[in-house]
Structure formats: structure tokens, C-alpha cells
Design a protein around this motif. Structure first.
Motif, PDB file in Angstrom:
ATOM      1  N   PRO A   7       0.822  -1.216   0.000  1.00  0.00           N
ATOM      2  CA  PRO A   7       0.000   0.000   0.000  1.00  0.00           C
ATOM      3  C   PRO A   7       0.854   1.263   0.000  1.00  0.00           C
ATOM      4  O   PRO A   7       1.856   1.346   0.701  1.00  0.00           O
ATOM      5  CB  PRO A   7      -0.796  -0.107   1.300  1.00  0.00           C
ATOM      6  CG  PRO A   7      -0.695  -1.524   1.727  1.00  0.00           C
ATOM      7  CD  PRO A   7       0.596  -2.045   1.178  1.00  0.00           C
ATOM      8  N   GLN A   8       0.461   2.246  -0.817  1.00  0.00           N
ATOM      9  CA  GLN A   8       1.184   3.508  -0.905  1.00  0.00           C
ATOM     10  C   GLN A   8       0.363   4.668  -0.344  1.00  0.00           C
ATOM     11  O   GLN A   8       0.829   5.404   0.503  1.00  0.00           O
ATOM     12  CB  GLN A   8       1.568   3.810  -2.360  1.00  0.00           C
ATOM     13  CG  GLN A   8       2.552   2.816  -2.928  1.00  0.00           C
ATOM     14  CD  GLN A   8       3.839   2.770  -2.130  1.00  0.00           C
ATOM     15  OE1 GLN A   8       4.476   3.787  -1.909  1.00  0.00           O
ATOM     16  NE2 GLN A   8       4.216   1.586  -1.677  1.00  0.00           N
ATOM     17  N   SER A   9      -0.844   4.834  -0.847  1.00  0.00           N
ATOM     18  CA  SER A   9      -1.688   5.936  -0.372  1.00  0.00           C
ATOM     19  C   SER A   9      -3.155   5.625  -0.647  1.00  0.00           C
ATOM     20  O   SER A   9      -3.480   4.748  -1.438  1.00  0.00           O
ATOM     21  CB  SER A   9      -1.296   7.251  -1.051  1.00  0.00           C
ATOM     22  OG  SER A   9      -1.567   7.191  -2.434  1.00  0.00           O
ATOM     23  N   VAL A  10      -4.011   6.381   0.032  1.00  0.00           N
ATOM     24  CA  VAL A  10      -5.454   6.226  -0.127  1.00  0.00           C
ATOM     25  C   VAL A  10      -6.068   7.609  -0.263  1.00  0.00           C
ATOM     26  O   VAL A  10      -5.643   8.553   0.416  1.00  0.00           O
ATOM     27  CB  VAL A  10      -6.076   5.488   1.083  1.00  0.00           C
ATOM     28  CG1 VAL A  10      -7.586   5.418   0.962  1.00  0.00           C
ATOM     29  CG2 VAL A  10      -5.492   4.087   1.215  1.00  0.00           C
ATOM     30  N   LYS A  11      -7.061   7.715  -1.131  1.00  0.00           N
ATOM     31  CA  LYS A  11      -7.821   8.957  -1.276  1.00  0.00           C
ATOM     32  C   LYS A  11      -9.299   8.643  -1.066  1.00  0.00           C
ATOM     33  O   LYS A  11      -9.776   7.570  -1.442  1.00  0.00           O
ATOM     34  CB  LYS A  11      -7.643   9.558  -2.665  1.00  0.00           C
ATOM     35  CG  LYS A  11      -6.259  10.070  -2.947  1.00  0.00           C
ATOM     36  CD  LYS A  11      -6.180  10.662  -4.334  1.00  0.00           C
ATOM     37  CE  LYS A  11      -4.772  11.116  -4.634  1.00  0.00           C
ATOM     38  NZ  LYS A  11      -4.666  11.657  -5.992  1.00  0.00           N
ATOM     39  N   ILE A  45     -13.700   4.838   6.930  1.00  0.00           N
ATOM     40  CA  ILE A  45     -13.702   5.805   5.830  1.00  0.00           C
ATOM     41  C   ILE A  45     -15.135   6.175   5.465  1.00  0.00           C
ATOM     42  O   ILE A  45     -15.445   7.347   5.220  1.00  0.00           O
ATOM     43  CB  ILE A  45     -12.930   5.249   4.618  1.00  0.00           C
ATOM     44  CG1 ILE A  45     -11.443   5.174   4.965  1.00  0.00           C
ATOM     45  CG2 ILE A  45     -13.164   6.089   3.379  1.00  0.00           C
ATOM     46  CD1 ILE A  45     -10.584   4.540   3.904  1.00  0.00           C
ATOM     47  N   PHE A  46     -16.027   5.199   5.464  1.00  0.00           N
ATOM     48  CA  PHE A  46     -17.432   5.465   5.160  1.00  0.00           C
ATOM     49  C   PHE A  46     -18.037   6.413   6.190  1.00  0.00           C
ATOM     50  O   PHE A  46     -18.765   7.351   5.838  1.00  0.00           O
ATOM     51  CB  PHE A  46     -18.213   4.149   5.107  1.00  0.00           C
ATOM     52  CG  PHE A  46     -19.621   4.301   4.600  1.00  0.00           C
ATOM     53  CD1 PHE A  46     -19.882   4.278   3.244  1.00  0.00           C
ATOM     54  CD2 PHE A  46     -20.683   4.465   5.470  1.00  0.00           C
ATOM     55  CE1 PHE A  46     -21.174   4.421   2.769  1.00  0.00           C
ATOM     56  CE2 PHE A  46     -21.970   4.608   5.014  1.00  0.00           C
ATOM     57  CZ  PHE A  46     -22.225   4.590   3.654  1.00  0.00           C
ATOM     58  N   ALA A  47     -17.741   6.197   7.459  1.00  0.00           N
ATOM     59  CA  ALA A  47     -18.269   7.048   8.522  1.00  0.00           C
ATOM     60  C   ALA A  47     -17.757   8.480   8.389  1.00  0.00           C
ATOM     61  O   ALA A  47     -18.524   9.447   8.557  1.00  0.00           O
ATOM     62  CB  ALA A  47     -17.899   6.476   9.890  1.00  0.00           C
ATOM     63  N   VAL A  64     -16.239   6.937  -2.721  1.00  0.00           N
ATOM     64  CA  VAL A  64     -15.240   6.106  -3.392  1.00  0.00           C
ATOM     65  C   VAL A  64     -13.948   6.104  -2.579  1.00  0.00           C
ATOM     66  O   VAL A  64     -13.497   7.154  -2.125  1.00  0.00           O
ATOM     67  CB  VAL A  64     -14.946   6.632  -4.817  1.00  0.00           C
ATOM     68  CG1 VAL A  64     -13.857   5.808  -5.491  1.00  0.00           C
ATOM     69  CG2 VAL A  64     -16.211   6.648  -5.653  1.00  0.00           C
ATOM     70  N   ARG A  65     -13.377   4.929  -2.414  1.00  0.00           N
ATOM     71  CA  ARG A  65     -12.043   4.793  -1.813  1.00  0.00           C
ATOM     72  C   ARG A  65     -11.088   4.431  -2.937  1.00  0.00           C
ATOM     73  O   ARG A  65     -11.253   3.409  -3.607  1.00  0.00           O
ATOM     74  CB  ARG A  65     -12.041   3.690  -0.753  1.00  0.00           C
ATOM     75  CG  ARG A  65     -10.661   3.410  -0.191  1.00  0.00           C
ATOM     76  CD  ARG A  65     -10.661   2.253   0.773  1.00  0.00           C
ATOM     77  NE  ARG A  65      -9.297   1.970   1.204  1.00  0.00           N
ATOM     78  CZ  ARG A  65      -8.983   1.581   2.429  1.00  0.00           C
ATOM     79  NH1 ARG A  65      -9.930   1.398   3.331  1.00  0.00           N
ATOM     80  NH2 ARG A  65      -7.740   1.358   2.750  1.00  0.00           N
TER      81      ARG A  65
END
Length: 74
Positions: A7-11, A45-47, A64-65
């Protein structure tokens, strides 16, 4: 040899409806929040997305993740 996902990053992307055009079709915009922890769970993330959406005047359409990963051959 196994390929491993690193894993590198999440938006977090919130798609909102900002209005309608002259034809009556909905107009959408995306709000992107970078630097989300890669270890964050989907439910967390949803919350957060629901909390952010409640602060906006526009209607939330989609959550969207976006995960960015490197594939490494080990």
C-alpha cells in the motif's frame, strides 16, 4: 515467486450533485481528500465520508475509496 501488494496511499472521493443543467440532467462534482491512512478500514472511511457529506449543502451521490499500491515481485 510471489507478487506482493504494498500500500502507498489512499484517497477519499465524495461525488456530489451540484445542480441540474439546462436539459434537466444532474450535474456532478467530485471532492477528493488525500492522505487517508492506508490502514484505515472501509467502515471508518465510510463514517468519515458521511460526516463530511453532512457539512455540505450538496447531495451526496457516491463514496469512493481510491487505493494506490505498488506490486513487488518477491
Amino acid at each position: 515467486m510471489a507478487v506482493v501488494k504494498v500500500p502507498q496511499s489512499v484517497k477519499l472521493v465524495l461525488k456530489v450533485q451540484t445542480g441540474v443543467n439546462a436539459s434537466g440532467d444532474p450535474v456532478y462534482r467530485s471532492r477528493t481528500f488525500a492522505n487517508v491512512k492506508a490502514a484505515a478500514s472501509d467502515s471508518d472511511i465510510f463514517a468519515v465520508a458521511e460526516g463530511l457529506a453532512s457539512l455540505q449543502k450538496n447531495t451526496l451521490v457516491d463514496i469512493v475509496r481510491q487505493d494506490l499500491n505498488n506490486l513487488v515481485n518477491q
